[in-house]
Write a protein that holds these residues in place. Structure first.
Motif, PDB file in Angstrom:
ATOM      1  N   CYS A  29      34.956  45.423  35.859  1.00  0.00           N
ATOM      2  CA  CYS A  29      35.949  44.355  35.905  1.00  0.00           C
ATOM      3  C   CYS A  29      35.556  43.293  34.885  1.00  0.00           C
ATOM      4  CB  CYS A  29      36.011  43.766  37.309  1.00  0.00           C
ATOM      5  SG  CYS A  29      37.030  42.296  37.414  1.00  0.00           S
ATOM      6  N   ILE A  31      36.392  40.337  34.815  1.00  0.00           N
ATOM      7  CA  ILE A  31      36.272  39.004  35.403  1.00  0.00           C
ATOM      8  C   ILE A  31      34.967  38.880  36.192  1.00  0.00           C
ATOM      9  CG2 ILE A  31      37.356  37.317  36.974  1.00  0.00           C
ATOM     10  CD1 ILE A  31      39.011  37.872  34.441  1.00  0.00           C
ATOM     11  N   CYS A  32      34.720  39.838  37.123  1.00  0.00           N
ATOM     12  CA  CYS A  32      33.550  39.690  38.005  1.00  0.00           C
ATOM     13  C   CYS A  32      32.423  40.681  37.687  1.00  0.00           C
ATOM     14  CB  CYS A  32      33.969  39.837  39.464  1.00  0.00           C
ATOM     15  SG  CYS A  32      34.402  41.534  39.918  1.00  0.00           S
ATOM     16  N   CYS A  44      39.436  44.173  38.784  1.00  0.00           N
ATOM     17  CA  CYS A  44      39.400  44.830  40.089  1.00  0.00           C
ATOM     18  C   CYS A  44      40.519  44.248  40.964  1.00  0.00           C
ATOM     19  CB  CYS A  44      38.032  44.629  40.743  1.00  0.00           C
ATOM     20  SG  CYS A  44      37.714  42.922  41.232  1.00  0.00           S
ATOM     21  N   CYS A  47      39.981  40.516  41.894  1.00  0.00           N
ATOM     22  CA  CYS A  47      40.243  39.534  40.829  1.00  0.00           C
ATOM     23  C   CYS A  47      41.733  39.472  40.506  1.00  0.00           C
ATOM     24  CB  CYS A  47      39.412  39.859  39.591  1.00  0.00           C
ATOM     25  SG  CYS A  47      37.655  39.537  39.866  1.00  0.00           S
TER      26      CYS A  47
END
Ligand SMILES: [Zn+2]
Length: 243
Positions: A29, A31-32, A44, A47
């Motif tokens: 992911c 983002i995370c 994901c 997110c």
């Protein structure tokens, strides 16, 4: 083998293939950082759920309309999520623009397009017109991120992407300019090729981020000075909060 079961078989193979590739080159992911499962793209599920969506496409005369409204009637003025420059979601748009990642721009467009389609906007636009990049910038960057975003959205809304809107002169970067300076900076930067092709069509201009709205306003001015579309719309990935 029946066509339907053939399709299921091919789909099963491609899912297995994707899973095999993921086990060798795990996708994470953006983002995370956690591993993505089959079917997740860029982000994901968690997110995606936390994306600060604007839902502007569902709101008549919203803040984006107010920012752009003037002499033109805009039907849908929308951005997928609020752009906060320090958020990881904003970083995704910057990567799509500056880090040589046209596939990121395309996938972000596709994810947004899927949500617009789910909200009944399939068939609403006859053509998507990406905000064009001037040739010099295009050569430097290698691709136009707005074109990639438009292609992604179009693949979900099942409509064509047009090349009628062109950049006639390079404008300097918009960062650190006031609203008026930005407007002066882009005024007259765009033109329409074969304007008669847009007459009577529902047109949506696609940009990556809308801040003051001066760039899309200039595109709208270029379009309406030469053609008579039946509907004008604006779609962007990010939009800043109106100050
Ligand atoms: Zn995540």
């Amino acid at each position: 083998m029946q066509i339907k079961s053939q399709h299921r078989f091919i789909r099963a193979l491609s899912v297995m293939g994707a899973a095999a590739i993921d086990s060798v080159f795990p996708r994470t992911c953006r983002i995370c950082g956690q591993s993505l499962t089959v079917g997740e793209r860029l982000m994901c599920v968690g997110c995606m759920a936390e994306l600060p969506r604007t839902y502007l496409h569902k709101i008549d005369f919203n803040t984006l309309h107010q920012r752009i409204a003037g002499s033109h009637q805009i039907d849908i003025a929308a951005g997928w999520f609020f752009y906060y420059s320090d958020s990881p979601y904003a970083r995704l748009i910057r990567e799509a623009k500056y880090d040589d990642r046209p596939a990121t721009a395309h996938t972000l467009g596709k994810l947004y397009g899927a949500e617009l389609a789910a909200d009944g906007l399939k068939g609403r636009f006859d053509v998507l017109l990406p905000v064009p990049l001037h040739r010099d910038k295009l050569i430097k960057r290698g691709y136009n991120q707005s074109l990639e975003i438009a292609r992604g959205i179009a693949s979900e809304l099942e409509c064509p992407v047009g090349d009628n809107l062109v950049a006639t002169r390079a404008h300097k970067t918009q960062t650190r300019r006031s609203g008026l300076e930005r407007y002066k900076n882009v005024e007259g930067s765009f033109a329409v090729r074969h304007p008669e092709e847009l007459d009577g069509l529902s047109v949506a201009i696609v940009d990556d981020i809308i801040t003051t709205g001066s760039t899309v306003l200039d595109c709208i001015n270029a379009i309406t000075s030469k053609s008579a579309p039946s509907s004008l719309n604006i779609l962007s990935l990010g939009t800043t909060h109106m100050r």
